[in-house]
Design a protein around this motif. Sequence first.
Motif, PDB file in Angstrom:
ATOM      1  N   GLY A   1      23.867  13.153  -8.773  1.00  0.00           N
ATOM      2  CA  GLY A   1      23.121  14.503  -8.724  1.00  0.00           C
ATOM      3  C   GLY A   1      22.767  14.749  -6.996  1.00  0.00           C
ATOM      4  N   THR A   2      22.507  15.719  -6.702  1.00  0.00           N
ATOM      5  CA  THR A   2      22.301  16.059  -5.465  1.00  0.00           C
ATOM      6  C   THR A   2      20.962  15.695  -4.938  1.00  0.00           C
ATOM      7  N   THR A   3      20.622  15.601  -3.525  1.00  0.00           N
ATOM      8  CA  THR A   3      19.394  15.062  -3.154  1.00  0.00           C
ATOM      9  C   THR A   3      18.562  16.332  -2.503  1.00  0.00           C
ATOM     10  N   ASP A   4      17.365  16.031  -2.298  1.00  0.00           N
ATOM     11  CA  ASP A   4      16.437  17.148  -1.334  1.00  0.00           C
ATOM     12  C   ASP A   4      17.096  17.143   0.069  1.00  0.00           C
ATOM     13  N   LEU A   5      17.950  16.113   0.360  1.00  0.00           N
ATOM     14  CA  LEU A   5      18.521  16.293   2.041  1.00  0.00           C
ATOM     15  C   LEU A   5      19.454  17.472   1.746  1.00  0.00           C
TER      16      LEU A   5
ATOM     17  N   GLY B   1      19.440  24.733   3.244  1.00  0.00           N
ATOM     18  CA  GLY B   1      18.267  25.907   3.138  1.00  0.00           C
ATOM     19  C   GLY B   1      17.920  26.367   1.949  1.00  0.00           C
ATOM     20  N   LEU B   2      17.970  25.542   0.599  1.00  0.00           N
ATOM     21  CA  LEU B   2      17.634  26.025  -0.589  1.00  0.00           C
ATOM     22  C   LEU B   2      16.273  25.397  -0.920  1.00  0.00           C
ATOM     23  N   ASP B   3      15.448  25.955  -1.763  1.00  0.00           N
ATOM     24  CA  ASP B   3      14.340  25.401  -2.263  1.00  0.00           C
ATOM     25  C   ASP B   3      14.473  24.646  -3.580  1.00  0.00           C
ATOM     26  N   SER B   4      15.465  25.189  -4.273  1.00  0.00           N
ATOM     27  CA  SER B   4      15.819  24.369  -5.382  1.00  0.00           C
ATOM     28  C   SER B   4      17.378  24.518  -5.793  1.00  0.00           C
ATOM     29  N   LEU B   5      17.590  23.874  -6.741  1.00  0.00           N
ATOM     30  CA  LEU B   5      19.186  24.196  -7.281  1.00  0.00           C
ATOM     31  C   LEU B   5      19.279  25.265  -7.833  1.00  0.00           C
ATOM     32  N   SER B   6      18.206  26.093  -8.410  1.00  0.00           N
ATOM     33  CA  SER B   6      18.302  27.458  -9.072  1.00  0.00           C
ATOM     34  C   SER B   6      18.812  28.455  -8.104  1.00  0.00           C
ATOM     35  N   GLN B   7      18.633  28.043  -6.913  1.00  0.00           N
ATOM     36  CA  GLN B   7      19.149  28.998  -5.761  1.00  0.00           C
ATOM     37  C   GLN B   7      20.543  28.990  -5.382  1.00  0.00           C
TER      38      GLN B   7
ATOM     39  N   LEU C   1      19.706  20.054  -0.572  1.00  0.00           N
ATOM     40  CA  LEU C   1      18.885  21.166  -0.308  1.00  0.00           C
ATOM     41  C   LEU C   1      18.428  21.675   0.954  1.00  0.00           C
ATOM     42  N   GLU C   2      17.695  20.782   1.567  1.00  0.00           N
ATOM     43  CA  GLU C   2      17.149  21.064   2.840  1.00  0.00           C
ATOM     44  C   GLU C   2      18.211  21.521   3.861  1.00  0.00           C
ATOM     45  N   ARG C   3      19.420  20.714   3.810  1.00  0.00           N
ATOM     46  CA  ARG C   3      20.403  21.112   4.805  1.00  0.00           C
ATOM     47  C   ARG C   3      21.084  22.412   4.604  1.00  0.00           C
TER      48      ARG C   3
ATOM     49  N   TYR D   1      23.626  13.004   0.826  1.00  0.00           N
ATOM     50  CA  TYR D   1      23.622  14.327   0.138  1.00  0.00           C
ATOM     51  C   TYR D   1      23.802  14.078  -1.498  1.00  0.00           C
ATOM     52  N   ILE D   2      24.317  13.229  -1.954  1.00  0.00           N
ATOM     53  CA  ILE D   2      24.195  12.880  -3.159  1.00  0.00           C
ATOM     54  C   ILE D   2      23.549  11.448  -3.607  1.00  0.00           C
ATOM     55  N   ALA D   3      22.985  11.266  -4.566  1.00  0.00           N
ATOM     56  CA  ALA D   3      22.602   9.945  -4.980  1.00  0.00           C
ATOM     57  C   ALA D   3      22.625   9.525  -6.468  1.00  0.00           C
TER      58      ALA D   3
END
Lengths: 274, 199, 199
Positions: free
Chosen positions: C147-151, C157-163, C153-155, C130-132
């Motif tokens: 920082g957080t990972t793509d995983l 349900g976000l497209d990007s951190l701005s969400q 965001l995926e889990r 979840y973080i790396a």
Amino acid sequence: MSATLDSSAHALSGPAPHVVTPVFEGPIDLLVHLVNCHEVDIVEVPLAPVVEGFVEVLREHPETVTLEARSQFLLMAAILLEIKSQRLLPGPDAVDDEEELGGWEERDLLISRLLECRAYSAVADAFVVLSERAARSVAREAGLDDGFVVHAPDLLEGVSPDRLAQAYRRATAERSLPRVDLSHVTVDTVTVSETVRALAASLPGRARVSFRQLTAHLVNRMEVIVHFLAVLELCKLGKVVVAQAERFGDLEIEWVGEEHPLAAALVGADEYEG
Amino acid sequence: MNDEDLARAIEAVVLVAVEPVSPGLLAELLEEPAERVEAACERLAASYGDERRGFVLARVAGGYRYQTHPDLAAYVERFANRDVSHRLSTAALETLAIVAYRQPVSRAQIAALRGVNADGVVRLLEQRGYIAAVGRAAGPGQPVLYGTTDLFLERLGLDSLSQLPPVEDFLPGADVAAELEESLRPPAGAGASGDGTGD
Amino acid sequence: MNDEDLARAIEAVVLVAVEPVSPGLLAELLEEPAERVEAACERLAASYGDERRGFVLARVAGGYRYQTHPDLAAYVERFANRDVSHRLSTAALETLAIVAYRQPVSRAQIAALRGVNADGVVRLLEQRGYIAAVGRAAGPGQPVLYGTTDLFLERLGLDSLSQLPPVEDFLPGADVAAELEESLRPPAGAGASGDGTGD
């Protein structure tokens, strides 16, 4: 200070240092007790062998002496020193016990603090040696081999972005600390700096007040001592003048600092000489 | 599990661990009594010593971990290019000593003992991870109380706080105590010299 | 360097290495011919096999590294999964939230914010992907920044951190813990000592 000044603090949990002096031979806590009861005249007791015996016993039984016991040793040595120096002062012969106690406690605090400080400063050097030695042996940090999968279920299941935001607010807003049971530890419930601030808020505009009046409502001795140290601190900062009509007489305290208690409260309160 | 299998399993688990593994956790994982696990760890550690391995099985902060042998520090340092710039100041070390021996202790208590404001130093030690808030004192103000961390033990190479050097070893001698007594005597008491503090 | 010293130095260096160490690098560090180093590594690897150690010295990706012996995989897996639970603890969720909102952030900063050592939780979040680590901070110690990972965001349900839902970030800087503590104290002089002498 972690040790209280109650007589209960004189009971040792480890082996009591045995002291041998011309007028007394036995455990140091007994000596303190006898001195307090005026059974032994402290003036007749040379202090050097007492301190030596004290250190020696600690050295001989390091494994059985707890940290708590050690601080009690320190305290007792300080008490003896202080009683003796008090006794050696010229002054009224008939000082009642209460006042005599009041007299030596503040300086007892100072002496034991000085002794402790010197010990900690030497310990700091030992820490450097220890850490340098430890640093020569480097720990493995590689962690899990490749290929080992952590078969964890999705821990984020059910965690919505809003829940995450809530968690963030919780984490940053209220820093809840675990409460530990401190009943076994004596903790200063009132610190000197807090008391300085409280006095700086309450003394200005008030007429001269005696130390006795100031502390009349206090129940425990440590609080009284903390108040005394706070008054000393304010005195040193030039915020109050302290007068004492006679030795062991009551202290008269008068605020002479500016009339802006908040400014005074901002003064660093813990900077008295250590 | 026989002794050899136990030793092998311990080697494997400790190898992948990134912090000291307690005998309790090992016991749980290997389904063996903690005492047996601990004895096996000690035998392993001793055997690495006998075999003059380049690594040791060290007991630190309540658990076991692999570390390099101290006498190979030169090679390891060259390899790891480790940063040695984070040495603590004297003030920080003294404060750390106070926290170590008096924990749990508040900032005000530290300040009272050291005679100077300790806030900056305490914050530094906390940021470095050597000390941490362990609770709050009861009573007015509820000051935060600090204690040392496992990282502190690791950095000092200690297994537990009980391995801290005894503070009495660092007590000033009788001469210093007598000196203190002397220095704290008000000048008014000059008439009472020759009191026999010595002999 | 005799054979024993060479073997010990190799053991130490490979032990602390996170990535496989090439014979070339070892040779350079130990100032020995690469062939000699490689032969020493092979002897070491063979001796671990003979002694039925729980670890092996494996040749991977052109270098040597310690790995657990394959037949101990069950224990290693059990260890790796030791704290598997079905939900994140409050502490872990809060730590994840801090990383999400304040990235890049060091462990010390997380610890300062949360008031407790966060290493275990950070490692858990890292192991779960979840973080790396995303870099290192400048300055002393050069702590790893997370920082957080793509995983992640995926889990979520976000497209990007701005969400990520906005939060009022009312706690600037690294002195957060100290400020918080201060703010939680009663106002100066407001009877903090409970002495009631004034007023």
